[in-house]
Design a protein around this motif. Structure first.
Motif, PDB file in Angstrom:
ATOM      1  N   GLN A 173       0.633  -0.760  -0.170  1.00 47.71           N
ATOM      2  CA  GLN A 173       0.398   0.124  -0.067  1.00 47.71           C
ATOM      3  C   GLN A 173       0.353   1.148  -0.177  1.00 47.71           C
ATOM      4  N   ASN A 174       1.805   1.658   0.730  1.00 48.12           N
ATOM      5  CA  ASN A 174       2.961   2.619   0.389  1.00 48.12           C
ATOM      6  C   ASN A 174       4.416   2.126   0.365  1.00 48.12           C
ATOM      7  N   SER A 175       4.443   1.517  -0.426  1.00 48.14           N
ATOM      8  CA  SER A 175       5.755   0.967  -1.353  1.00 48.14           C
ATOM      9  C   SER A 175       5.784   1.340  -2.371  1.00 48.14           C
ATOM     10  N   GLY A 176       6.458   1.919  -3.044  1.00 46.93           N
ATOM     11  CA  GLY A 176       7.037   2.379  -5.030  1.00 46.93           C
ATOM     12  C   GLY A 176       7.384   0.827  -5.306  1.00 46.93           C
ATOM     13  N   GLU A 177       7.749   0.425  -4.787  1.00 44.12           N
ATOM     14  CA  GLU A 177       8.397  -1.592  -5.428  1.00 44.12           C
ATOM     15  C   GLU A 177       8.106  -2.208  -4.502  1.00 44.12           C
ATOM     16  N   PRO A 178       7.125  -2.914  -5.089  1.00 45.63           N
ATOM     17  CA  PRO A 178       5.989  -4.081  -4.659  1.00 45.63           C
ATOM     18  C   PRO A 178       6.786  -5.408  -4.046  1.00 45.63           C
ATOM     19  N   ILE A 179       6.300  -6.438  -3.101  1.00 39.56           N
ATOM     20  CA  ILE A 179       6.843  -7.572  -2.691  1.00 39.56           C
ATOM     21  C   ILE A 179       5.581  -8.621  -3.699  1.00 39.56           C
ATOM     22  N   HIS A 180       5.968 -10.272  -3.268  1.00 38.83           N
ATOM     23  CA  HIS A 180       5.516 -11.163  -3.043  1.00 38.83           C
ATOM     24  C   HIS A 180       5.634 -11.791  -2.618  1.00 38.83           C
ATOM     25  N   CYS A 181       4.242 -12.461  -1.154  1.00 38.02           N
ATOM     26  CA  CYS A 181       4.111 -13.042  -0.670  1.00 38.02           C
ATOM     27  C   CYS A 181       4.067 -14.864  -1.025  1.00 38.02           C
ATOM     28  N   THR A 182       4.717 -15.589  -0.316  1.00 34.32           N
ATOM     29  CA  THR A 182       4.414 -16.930  -0.963  1.00 34.32           C
ATOM     30  C   THR A 182       5.062 -17.581   0.935  1.00 34.32           C
ATOM     31  N   THR A 183       4.577 -18.972   0.746  1.00 39.63           N
ATOM     32  CA  THR A 183       4.659 -20.204   2.022  1.00 39.63           C
ATOM     33  C   THR A 183       5.141 -21.738   0.965  1.00 39.63           C
ATOM     34  N   SER A 184       5.456 -22.239   1.862  1.00 34.01           N
ATOM     35  CA  SER A 184       5.989 -23.438   1.600  1.00 34.01           C
ATOM     36  C   SER A 184       4.750 -24.593   2.643  1.00 34.01           C
ATOM     37  N   GLY A 185       3.717 -23.592   3.728  1.00 36.30           N
ATOM     38  CA  GLY A 185       3.650 -24.648   4.425  1.00 36.30           C
ATOM     39  C   GLY A 185       3.447 -25.191   5.385  1.00 36.30           C
ATOM     40  N   PHE A 186       5.209 -24.676   5.455  1.00 32.41           N
ATOM     41  CA  PHE A 186       5.949 -25.242   7.446  1.00 32.41           C
ATOM     42  C   PHE A 186       5.718 -23.946   8.022  1.00 32.41           C
ATOM     43  N   ASP A 187       4.993 -22.739   8.358  1.00 32.03           N
ATOM     44  CA  ASP A 187       4.759 -22.559   9.335  1.00 32.03           C
ATOM     45  C   ASP A 187       5.874 -20.998   8.956  1.00 32.03           C
ATOM     46  N   ASN A 188       6.121 -20.347   7.509  1.00 32.90           N
ATOM     47  CA  ASN A 188       7.165 -19.162   6.741  1.00 32.90           C
ATOM     48  C   ASN A 188       6.033 -19.081   6.083  1.00 32.90           C
ATOM     49  N   ILE A 189       7.401 -17.760   5.968  1.00 31.64           N
ATOM     50  CA  ILE A 189       6.549 -17.199   4.674  1.00 31.64           C
ATOM     51  C   ILE A 189       8.332 -16.564   3.933  1.00 31.64           C
ATOM     52  N   ASP A 190       7.856 -16.503   2.806  1.00 30.42           N
ATOM     53  CA  ASP A 190       8.951 -16.186   2.251  1.00 30.42           C
ATOM     54  C   ASP A 190       8.170 -14.890   0.705  1.00 30.42           C
ATOM     55  N   VAL A 191       9.587 -13.850   1.579  1.00 26.61           N
ATOM     56  CA  VAL A 191       9.210 -12.991   0.481  1.00 26.61           C
ATOM     57  C   VAL A 191       9.952 -12.229  -0.745  1.00 26.61           C
ATOM     58  N   MET A 192       9.898 -11.966  -1.921  1.00 27.49           N
ATOM     59  CA  MET A 192      10.486 -11.558  -3.274  1.00 27.49           C
ATOM     60  C   MET A 192      10.280 -10.527  -3.925  1.00 27.49           C
ATOM     61  N   PRO A 193      10.967  -9.848  -4.520  1.00 30.04           N
ATOM     62  CA  PRO A 193       9.904  -8.623  -5.257  1.00 30.04           C
ATOM     63  C   PRO A 193       9.221  -9.605  -6.168  1.00 30.04           C
ATOM     64  N   THR A 194       7.776  -8.207  -6.377  1.00 29.18           N
ATOM     65  CA  THR A 194       6.681  -9.072  -7.355  1.00 29.18           C
ATOM     66  C   THR A 194       7.152  -9.320  -8.030  1.00 29.18           C
ATOM     67  N   ARG A 195       6.471 -10.056  -8.609  1.00 26.57           N
ATOM     68  CA  ARG A 195       6.591 -11.038  -9.781  1.00 26.57           C
ATOM     69  C   ARG A 195       7.488 -11.959 -10.257  1.00 26.57           C
ATOM     70  N   VAL A 196       8.406 -12.092  -8.946  1.00 28.80           N
ATOM     71  CA  VAL A 196       9.357 -13.380  -8.598  1.00 28.80           C
ATOM     72  C   VAL A 196       8.117 -14.559  -8.213  1.00 28.80           C
ATOM     73  N   ASN A 197       8.398 -15.536  -9.077  1.00 25.60           N
ATOM     74  CA  ASN A 197       8.091 -17.126  -8.771  1.00 25.60           C
ATOM     75  C   ASN A 197       8.254 -18.416  -9.589  1.00 25.60           C
ATOM     76  N   LYS A 198       8.114 -19.647  -8.894  1.00 27.62           N
ATOM     77  CA  LYS A 198       8.605 -20.806  -9.764  1.00 27.62           C
ATOM     78  C   LYS A 198       8.394 -20.936 -10.925  1.00 27.62           C
ATOM     79  N   GLY A 199       7.445 -20.345 -11.427  1.00 28.81           N
ATOM     80  CA  GLY A 199       6.742 -20.267 -12.585  1.00 28.81           C
ATOM     81  C   GLY A 199       7.614 -19.514 -13.549  1.00 28.81           C
ATOM     82  N   GLN A 200       7.479 -17.880 -13.332  1.00 27.41           N
ATOM     83  CA  GLN A 200       8.269 -17.403 -14.166  1.00 27.41           C
ATOM     84  C   GLN A 200       9.762 -17.936 -14.269  1.00 27.41           C
TER      85      GLN A 200
END
Length: 270
Positions: A173-200
């Motif tokens: 909401q307040n960042s000019g450089e958006p992020i992307h959050c995902t999880t592997s389901g092990f009580d953790n969150i991975d935070v990467m630059p937006t549009r970064v994922n395994k599919g890309q």
């Protein structure tokens, strides 16, 4: 002879290719990898793990595989980095500060291009886990004062995985450089630059190899594998996987503790 219906293989690591003790059958994989290469089939490790850890995991195979590390932030071919996506230094520090202010009980591992960083005051359990996943990790007094010479590729957060959507929305909401959050389901969150994922990351490799998505077979167990599973023509969720991922995948592979990935590949290679 029945033709093998895929030209590239993509596998997640934790909960997928390795068992719960962080092991896989090296001799069995050697035989499978040899057969795959005889058929000119590419093998791509696609993991949330950092590159330093994956290079240890596949030390004997680095010249015969490709790697997508940090959930798509770093790509390697022939053990050379060919693509990287990083936060700007300012955004990386702002993100750490935002998490510390709004989620004060969350423990953070910051993955950089040079090394990884954790707080000296982190719990012993978190430290032990991060020292395994990040072989080059160092402990620092203050994550806000990381070296300006290192760019961050990913943050790993030890917290409730259900916070991923909330955290992403609030920061963006307040960042000019958006992020992307995902999880592997092990009580953790991975935070990467937006549009970064395994599919890309996989799309990059498929274009380079001149392989169509429908000629890709992919294996995963968590929702950080979602984009990869959606992309693949032959998509497998592990028996032990997240039910949400199973609903997306076309097929189910045996459990990671039974070397399910190797079982499926062996069937195709017979």
């Amino acid at each position: 002879m029945t033709e093998i219906p895929f030209k590239a293989v993509a596998v997640d690591m934790d909960g997928t290719f390795e068992d719960n003790n962080k092991h896989f059958d090296h001799q069995r994989f050697e035989k499978i990898l040899t057969k795959l290469r005889q058929h000119h089939i590419h093998f791509i490790v696609s993991s949330g793990r950092p590159l330093s850890r994956l290079r240890k995991d596949f030390y004997d195979f680095l010249d015969r595989i490709d790697i997508i590390a940090d959930n798509g932030s770093i790509l390697t071919q022939d053990n050379n980095i060919i693509s990287r996506h990083v936060f700007t230094y300012k955004t990386g520090i702002n993100l750490i500060n935002f998490i510390q202010q709004n989620y004060p009980t969350t423990e953070i591992a910051a993955s950089g291009l040079a090394r990884a960083y954790i707080d000296k005051k982190a719990s012993i359990k978190f430290k032990n886990s991060m020292h395994f996943f990040y072989p080059n990790v160092i402990e620092v007094n203050n994550l806000i004062k990381l070296p300006t010479s290192d760019n961050l590729t990913k943050l790993t957060l030890n917290c409730d995985a259900q916070l991923a959507s909330e955290l992403e929305k609030m920061f963006n909401q307040n960042s000019g450089e958006p992020i992307h959050c995902t999880t592997s389901g092990f009580d953790n969150i991975d935070v990467m630059p937006t549009r970064v994922n395994k599919g890309q990351g996989l799309k990059y490799f498929l274009r380079y190899f001149n392989v169509k998505p429908e000629e890709l077979i992919a294996f995963g167990d968590g929702m950080n594998d979602k984009e990869m599973i959606e992309l693949a023509g032959f998509s497998y969720a592990m028996k032990n996987g997240d039910p949400k991922l199973k609903a997306i995948a076309k097929y189910e592979a045996p459990s990671n503790n039974n070397m399910g990935v190797l079982q499926v590949l062996e069937e195709y290679l017979k």
